[in-house]
Design a protein around this motif. Structure first.
Motif, PDB file in Angstrom:
ATOM      1  N   GLN A  27       0.822  -1.214   0.000  1.00 46.35           N
ATOM      2  CA  GLN A  27       0.000   0.000   0.000  1.00 46.35           C
ATOM      3  C   GLN A  27       0.856   1.265   0.000  1.00 46.35           C
ATOM      4  O   GLN A  27       0.399   2.325  -0.431  1.00 46.35           O
ATOM      5  CB  GLN A  27      -0.920  -0.013   1.228  1.00 46.35           C
ATOM      6  CG  GLN A  27      -2.018  -1.073   1.129  1.00 46.35           C
ATOM      7  CD  GLN A  27      -2.738  -1.262   2.453  1.00 46.35           C
ATOM      8  OE1 GLN A  27      -2.115  -1.287   3.516  1.00 46.35           O
ATOM      9  NE2 GLN A  27      -4.050  -1.378   2.400  1.00 46.35           N
ATOM     10  N   LEU A  28       2.078   1.149   0.521  1.00 40.99           N
ATOM     11  CA  LEU A  28       2.983   2.301   0.609  1.00 40.99           C
ATOM     12  C   LEU A  28       3.986   2.308  -0.547  1.00 40.99           C
ATOM     13  O   LEU A  28       5.031   2.982  -0.461  1.00 40.99           O
ATOM     14  CB  LEU A  28       3.732   2.281   1.951  1.00 40.99           C
ATOM     15  CG  LEU A  28       2.852   2.424   3.203  1.00 40.99           C
ATOM     16  CD1 LEU A  28       3.672   2.159   4.467  1.00 40.99           C
ATOM     17  CD2 LEU A  28       2.216   3.816   3.273  1.00 40.99           C
ATOM     18  N   GLY A  29       3.695   1.588  -1.598  1.00 44.81           N
ATOM     19  CA  GLY A  29       4.616   1.561  -2.742  1.00 44.81           C
ATOM     20  C   GLY A  29       5.961   0.959  -2.392  1.00 44.81           C
ATOM     21  O   GLY A  29       6.986   1.314  -2.981  1.00 44.81           O
ATOM     22  N   GLY A  30       5.966   0.050  -1.410  1.00 44.58           N
ATOM     23  CA  GLY A  30       7.215  -0.595  -0.995  1.00 44.58           C
ATOM     24  C   GLY A  30       7.969   0.167   0.073  1.00 44.58           C
ATOM     25  O   GLY A  30       9.011  -0.295   0.546  1.00 44.58           O
ATOM     26  N   ALA A  31       7.458   1.340   0.484  1.00 45.03           N
ATOM     27  CA  ALA A  31       8.209   2.191   1.425  1.00 45.03           C
ATOM     28  C   ALA A  31       7.923   1.811   2.881  1.00 45.03           C
ATOM     29  O   ALA A  31       7.419   2.602   3.676  1.00 45.03           O
ATOM     30  CB  ALA A  31       7.886   3.656   1.179  1.00 45.03           C
ATOM     31  N   LEU A  32       8.262   0.565   3.212  1.00 44.71           N
ATOM     32  CA  LEU A  32       8.179   0.090   4.597  1.00 44.71           C
ATOM     33  C   LEU A  32       9.463  -0.664   4.880  1.00 44.71           C
ATOM     34  O   LEU A  32       9.945  -1.407   4.018  1.00 44.71           O
ATOM     35  CB  LEU A  32       6.964  -0.839   4.768  1.00 44.71           C
ATOM     36  CG  LEU A  32       6.727  -1.437   6.165  1.00 44.71           C
ATOM     37  CD1 LEU A  32       5.234  -1.621   6.428  1.00 44.71           C
ATOM     38  CD2 LEU A  32       7.450  -2.772   6.345  1.00 44.71           C
ATOM     39  N   ALA A  33      10.039  -0.447   6.053  1.00 49.16           N
ATOM     40  CA  ALA A  33      11.271  -1.147   6.408  1.00 49.16           C
ATOM     41  C   ALA A  33      11.282  -1.450   7.889  1.00 49.16           C
ATOM     42  O   ALA A  33      10.742  -0.691   8.701  1.00 49.16           O
ATOM     43  CB  ALA A  33      12.494  -0.297   6.044  1.00 49.16           C
ATOM     44  N   VAL A  34      11.886  -2.582   8.242  1.00 47.34           N
ATOM     45  CA  VAL A  34      12.139  -2.910   9.647  1.00 47.34           C
ATOM     46  C   VAL A  34      13.600  -2.585   9.923  1.00 47.34           C
ATOM     47  O   VAL A  34      14.489  -3.033   9.194  1.00 47.34           O
ATOM     48  CB  VAL A  34      11.828  -4.395   9.928  1.00 47.34           C
ATOM     49  CG1 VAL A  34      12.229  -4.770  11.345  1.00 47.34           C
ATOM     50  CG2 VAL A  34      10.339  -4.667   9.690  1.00 47.34           C
ATOM     51  N   ILE A  35      13.834  -1.767  10.943  1.00 49.27           N
ATOM     52  CA  ILE A  35      15.193  -1.339  11.311  1.00 49.27           C
ATOM     53  C   ILE A  35      15.466  -1.837  12.723  1.00 49.27           C
ATOM     54  O   ILE A  35      14.817  -1.400  13.674  1.00 49.27           O
ATOM     55  CB  ILE A  35      15.342   0.197  11.267  1.00 49.27           C
ATOM     56  CG1 ILE A  35      14.919   0.746   9.903  1.00 49.27           C
ATOM     57  CG2 ILE A  35      16.767   0.601  11.581  1.00 49.27           C
ATOM     58  CD1 ILE A  35      15.038   2.271   9.782  1.00 49.27           C
ATOM     59  N   SER A  36      16.409  -2.751  12.860  1.00 52.51           N
ATOM     60  CA  SER A  36      16.600  -3.434  14.140  1.00 52.51           C
ATOM     61  C   SER A  36      18.078  -3.516  14.490  1.00 52.51           C
ATOM     62  O   SER A  36      18.952  -3.382  13.638  1.00 52.51           O
ATOM     63  CB  SER A  36      16.013  -4.853  14.017  1.00 52.51           C
ATOM     64  OG  SER A  36      16.357  -5.650  15.118  1.00 52.51           O
ATOM     65  N   GLY A  37      18.336  -3.769  15.763  1.00 51.63           N
ATOM     66  CA  GLY A  37      19.699  -4.076  16.182  1.00 51.63           C
ATOM     67  C   GLY A  37      20.065  -5.524  15.910  1.00 51.63           C
ATOM     68  O   GLY A  37      21.228  -5.907  15.998  1.00 51.63           O
TER      69      GLY A  37
END
Ligand SMILES: [Mg+2]
Length: 248
Positions: A51-61
């Motif tokens: 839905q966000l045009g692929g603009a989702l990310a998980v940023i983790s340690g």
């Protein structure tokens, strides 16, 4: 939780959604491999990403390989606070692994406290003390000494201290992500629960977006959600309203 903080704004299809993992998408567990991932989570994140045009990310340690294990390889995943990613990020450069001597220098600490253990993550070292909370002061001191000796940064999270190069943090990772064509020009919303997320909250807000602190405690984030359950409910609501917005 301080109720004076607003909940996050509704997501638009032109936003970018950045998510911490532990304590944000999954409840914290005594050990990192003991978490329970909601079976619906990867599908929900995949739907939101679309839905966000692929603009989702998980940023983790966590290391990238662990994120892929828990969430699959379809999502954009950034591990070790930005040192690893499954998407080529602008400005990526060779990062030197931490020398083995850093861990060796902390072995006496682990011998003093059997519940304290080290998690080597190639570009960072996690020192966990959840199973030995009385060791906190000793852990903080030992890590401060090692950080100074090796020119590293010591970052204190929830029953973990992380040692890493000073320029590797989630704020820098978010800034580089926003230079990628898939994320550039979008309003970033960054959700996270811990001290390691504060740099990213500030970076998101500096870029015209919003930091969303999960749980209580001091934070520079402008918005709050109370719990992991509330994060899931908010994500489901965003997917539904974005879906409704796309319907003819
Ligand atoms: Mg977290």
């Amino acid at each position: 939780m301080d109720e004076t903080y607003p909940t996050p704004p509704p997501l638009c299809g032109s936003d970018a959604l950045l998510l911490d993992f532990d304590g944000t998408l999954v409840e914290l567990a005594p050990r990192p491999d003991a978490i329970a991932v909601d079976p619906a989570l990867p599908g929900l994140l995949g739907a939101l990403a679309a839905q966000l045009g692929g603009a989702l990310a998980v940023i983790s340690g966590r290391p990238l390989a662990e994120l892929q294990h828990w969430l699959g390889a379809e999502l954009t995943l950034i591990g070790v606070h930005g040192a690893e990613a499954n998407l080529p990020l602008p400005g990526a450069r060779e990062i030197a692994p931490l020398p083995a001597a850093v861990g060796e220098a902390l072995e006496p600490l682990c011998r003093r406290h059997p519940g304290v253990w080290l998690e080597p993550k190639r570009y960072a070292l996690g020192v966990h003390y959840r199973e030995s909370p009385g060791a906190e002061e000793d852990v903080l001191q030992a890590c401060a000494t090692v950080a100074q000796d090796y020119g590293l940064e010591r970052l204190c999270g929830k029953c973990i201290v992380e040692l890493r190069h000073a320029d590797i943090h989630k704020g820098a990772a978010l800034q580089r992500l926003l230079q990628h064509p898939r994320y550039a020009g979008r309003r970033p919303l960054m959700l996270g629960d811990d001290r390691t997320d504060e740099d990213a909250f500030v970076a998101a807000q500096d870029a015209g977006g919003c930091g969303v602190k999960v749980g209580g405690g001091a934070s520079q984030a402008r918005c709050r959600l109370a719990s992991v359950a509330d994060v899931h409910a908010w994500l489901r609501a965003q997917a539904e309203q974005l879906d409704a917005g796309e319907s003819p």
